[in-house]
Motif scaffolding. Structure first.
Motif, PDB file in Angstrom:
ATOM      1  N   ILE A 274       0.845  -1.213   0.000  1.00  9.91           N
ATOM      2  CA  ILE A 274       0.000   0.000   0.000  1.00  9.91           C
ATOM      3  C   ILE A 274       0.870   1.250   0.000  1.00  9.91           C
ATOM      4  O   ILE A 274       0.610   2.215  -0.718  1.00  9.91           O
ATOM      5  N   GLN A 275       1.930   1.218   0.814  1.00 13.30           N
ATOM      6  CA  GLN A 275       2.773   2.413   0.957  1.00 13.30           C
ATOM      7  C   GLN A 275       3.544   2.718  -0.320  1.00 13.30           C
ATOM      8  O   GLN A 275       3.725   3.887  -0.683  1.00 13.30           O
TER       9      GLN A 275
ATOM     10  N   ILE B 145      -5.092  -0.737  -5.837  1.00 12.74           N
ATOM     11  CA  ILE B 145      -5.903  -1.900  -5.509  1.00 12.74           C
ATOM     12  C   ILE B 145      -7.348  -1.677  -5.925  1.00 12.74           C
ATOM     13  O   ILE B 145      -7.839  -0.546  -5.906  1.00 12.74           O
ATOM     14  N   THR B 146      -8.012  -2.755  -6.308  1.00 12.64           N
ATOM     15  CA  THR B 146      -9.388  -2.667  -6.789  1.00 12.64           C
ATOM     16  C   THR B 146     -10.349  -2.368  -5.642  1.00 12.64           C
ATOM     17  O   THR B 146      -9.999  -2.506  -4.465  1.00 12.64           O
ATOM     18  N   GLU B 147     -11.579  -1.997  -6.000  1.00  6.14           N
ATOM     19  CA  GLU B 147     -12.588  -1.712  -4.979  1.00  6.14           C
ATOM     20  C   GLU B 147     -12.874  -2.948  -4.136  1.00  6.14           C
ATOM     21  O   GLU B 147     -13.079  -2.860  -2.928  1.00  6.14           O
TER      22      GLU B 147
ATOM     23  N   SER C 159      -2.998   7.453   1.772  1.00  4.87           N
ATOM     24  CA  SER C 159      -2.475   7.246   0.420  1.00  4.87           C
ATOM     25  C   SER C 159      -3.166   8.171  -0.578  1.00  4.87           C
ATOM     26  O   SER C 159      -4.395   8.351  -0.556  1.00  4.87           O
ATOM     27  N   SER C 160      -2.375   8.731  -1.468  1.00  7.78           N
ATOM     28  CA  SER C 160      -2.934   9.601  -2.515  1.00  7.78           C
ATOM     29  C   SER C 160      -3.733   8.789  -3.523  1.00  7.78           C
ATOM     30  O   SER C 160      -4.546   9.351  -4.272  1.00  7.78           O
ATOM     31  N   ASP C 161      -3.515   7.459  -3.561  1.00  8.14           N
ATOM     32  CA  ASP C 161      -4.269   6.597  -4.477  1.00  8.14           C
ATOM     33  C   ASP C 161      -5.658   6.270  -3.952  1.00  8.14           C
ATOM     34  O   ASP C 161      -6.496   5.732  -4.685  1.00  8.14           O
TER      35      ASP C 161
END
Length: 496
Positions: free
Chosen positions: A126-127, A133-135, A195-197
Motif C-alpha cells: 500500500i505504501q 488496488i481494486t474496490e 495514500s494519494s491513491d
C-alpha cells in the motif's frame, strides 16, 4: 492453493489446530468473556451492500474463512507478475484474518510469524503505491482490519477483582499482548487512509459511520501505543473524509457526556482532546453556534471529573484555542472555571490557576470587567490557602504583564477584594516564599495607586478594630453569664 483454502474452510477443527476454533472473526480468545462461546463475525456493516454472509454486488471472489489448519507462507508480491498481484493481495488478506492466542507465547509461533510477515508485505504494498488496488480488494482489506482490531477490550483491574476503583493515574496500563500484529494492522489502515491513491468517494463506502464508531470505542484501550495509532488514524479520517466531520464531532461529544455524567473513567480522553485541539484550530470565523455549545456543554464540564489531571494539558489547549479565536468567550470560560473550581483538591487548584493565567492572557479589558469580581474573590481564597503551592501559584499571576495591566486598569475594584487576603498572608502565613511574594504584590499596588492602597489599609484597620471590639464584647457577655450562673448555681455549676 485457492482450492485448498476453499475446501479447508469447512473442515471441522481439531484440538491440535494452530488456531482456536473461535478465532476467525469472533474476537481474540483472551477477550473479556472467554466462556461466552462464539459470537457473530465482527465486520463493518454497510447500508449500500449486502450483509456479511451474502456476496456483495461487486464480489467476484468473496472473502471466505481461512482453513483452521496450519498457515502456509505465500510468495512475495515482487515474485509474481503484475497481473497476479491483486489475487495475491486477496489471498494474503484471507490469511491475515487468522487471529492467534497471544496469552501463550509458545503457541503457534511459526503461524504468528507468517502472519506478521504478510502484514508487513501488505503495508509495503500500500505504501509503495506499486499498484492501485481494486474496490473489491479495498472492501476486503477493511473487513480484515475490522476482524483484527474490533474486539472486546479487557476490563480494568478493579472490574476483574471486584476491588474498589483506584486512581487511574496510579494504575499500570494493560499492554495488548497481540500488539505485534495489531500494530501492523493499524499501520496498514493508516497507509490506506493517507495514500494519494485512495479515492474518498470509494473509501467512504467502507470507512463509514459504523466503522468510525467502532474506532472511537477502541479509544478506551488502556494500551497507550494503540491509542496513539487511533488518534493519528481518526485525525486523518477527519481531514480526508469531509462528509464524516459533523458525525465524528457529535460522536466525540457523546463520549465526553458519558465520561462526565456517568462513568468518570475513560482511557482516551486526552487523545480525543488532542484531535479536537487541531480541529478547533481550523474553525472558521465567525464561529458557529454549534461550536460554542460544544465549549459550554462538553469542554468546560470536563473540568469536573476527578481524573482531570490526566488530560488537563490537552483540555487547557482546546479552551485557549476558543478564547483566542473569539475573545468574547473569555467571560464564559472564566465563569465556567469558577463553577467547577475544586474545594479540597489542591493539585487540581494549581492546574486551574495555570489554565486561568493562560485564559487571562488572551482576555481583553471589556471581558475582564464582566467577571473580575467573582474571579478575584476566588483568587483571594487561593492567596490564603494553607497549601503553599496554591498560594504561590495564585501570587505568580502578578508576574504576567498582561494580567497586571488588566488589574491596574481596574484596581479600584480588584484591590479592595484582595487586600485583606494579602494582609493576612503577611501576618500569619507559615510559608516564607508566600510571605515574600505577598510583600512584592503589595509593593506593586502601592506603586500603582498609593492613595487607594492607604484607603484599603485604613478600611482593613477599621474592620480589624470592629472585629476586636465584637470579640471583647462576646468575652464580656460570657463572663457575665458565668458570674450569674456561679451566684445562682453554686456548687452545681460545671466550668470548662
Amino acid at each position: 492453493m485457492l482450492k485448498k483454502i476453499m475446501k479447508g474452510g469447512h473442515r471441522k477443527p481439531s484440538k491440535s489446530d494452530a488456531t482456536d476454533a473461535s478465532l476467525y472473526g469472533f474476537g481474540p480468545p483472551g477477550s473479556r468473556n472467554p466462556a461466552s462461546g462464539p459470537t457473530p463475525n465482527v465486520v463493518v456493516n454497510h447500508a449500500s451492500r449486502a450483509g456479511p454472509n451474502t456476496p456483495g454486488p461487486n464480489s467476484g471472489v468473496p472473502m471466505v474463512p481461512p482453513p483452521m489448519g496450519t498457515v502456509e507462507p505465500l510468495p512475495l508480491f515482487r515474485d509474481v507478475p503484475v497481473s497476479e498481484r491483486q489475487n495475491l493481495f486477496m489471498r494474503k488478506l484471507q490469511i491475515c484474518c487468522f487471529q492467534f492466542d497471544f496469552s501463550n507465547t509458545l503457541k503457534s509461533v511459526r503461524e504468528k510469524e507468517i502472519k506478521r510477515q504478510m502484514l508487513l508485505e501488505l503495508v509495503d504494498f500500500i505504501q509503495s503505491g506499486s499498484g492501485k488496488i481494486t474496490e473489491m480488494c479495498q472492501e476486503e482489506m477493511i473487513k480484515m482490519v475490522g476482524i483484527n482490531i474490533f474486539r472486546c477490550l479487557p476490563p480494568a483491574s478493579h472490574e476483574n477483582t471486584g476491588q474498589e476503583a483506584t486512581d487511574p493515574e496510579e494504575e499500570e496500563p494493560y499492554l495488548e499482548p497481540s500488539w505485534p500484529h495489531l500494530q501492523l494492522v493499524y499501520e496498514l489502515l493508516l497507509r490506506y487512509v493517507v495514500s494519494s491513491d485512495t479515492d474518498t468517494k470509494v473509501a467512504k463506502r467502507y470507512i463509514d459511520h459504523s466503522f468510525v464508531l467502532k474506532l472511537l470505542d477502541l479509544f478506551d484501550s488502556e494500551d497507550p501505543r494503540e491509542r496513539e495509532y487511533l488518534k493519528t488514524i481518526l485525525h486523518r479520517i477527519y481531514g480526508k473524509f469531509m462528509v464524516h466531520r459533523p458525525f465524528i464531532r457529535k460522536a466525540i461529544n457523546n463520549i465526553f457526556y458519558r465520561f462526565i455524567y456517568e462513568t468518570e473513567r475513560h482511557s482516551g480522553i486526552g487523545e480525543l482532546l488532542e484531535i479536537l485541539g487541531s480541529i478547533i484550530n481550523g474553525f472558521a470565523l465567525p464561529m458557529k453556534e454549534e461550536h460554542k455549545l460544544f465549549l459550554v456543554r462538553a469542554l468546560i464540564p470536563l473540568h469536573k471529573p476527578k481524573p482531570v489531571s490526566m488530560y488537563h494539558q490537552q483540555l487547557s489547549y482546546c479552551i485557549i484555542q476558543f478564547v483566542e479565536k473569539d475573545y468574547k468567550l473569555a467571560d464564559t470560560v472564566i465563569r465556567g472555571l469558577l463553577k467547577y473550581w475544586p474545594l479540597t483538591n489542591c493539585q487540581k487548584e494549581v492546574l486551574f490557576l495555570g489554565e486561568l493565567e493562560e485564559v487571562l492572557e488572551a482576555t481583553q479589558s471589556s471581558e475582564f470587567q464582566r467577571c473580575m469580581v467573582p474571579l478575584f474573590r476566588q483568587i483571594s481564597r487561593c492567596l490564603n490557602s494553607p497549601h503553599f503551592q496554591v498560594a504561590e501559584r495564585a501570587l505568580f499571576l502578578w508576574n504576567n504583564e498582561h494580567i497586571v495591566s488588566l488589574i491596574a486598569q481596574n484596581r479600584q475594584v480588584v484591590l479592595p477584594i484582595i487586600f485583606e487576603a494579602l494582609e493576612r498572608n503577611i501576618q500569619s502565613h507559615w510559608n516564607q516564599a508566600v510571605h515574600g511574594l505577598t510583600v512584592n504584590v503589595q509593593k506593586m499596588f502601592l506603586e500603582m495607586d498609593a492613595e487607594l492602597f492607604e484607603e484599603c489599609q485604613r478600611q482593613f484597620a477599621e474592620k480589624e478594630a470592629r472585629a476586636k471590639d465584637v470579640e471583647e464584647q462576646r468575652e464580656m457577655t460570657w463572663k457575665k453569664l458565668a458570674d450569674v450562673a456561679a451566684e445562682r448555681g453554686g456548687d452545681d455549676m460545671v466550668t470548662v
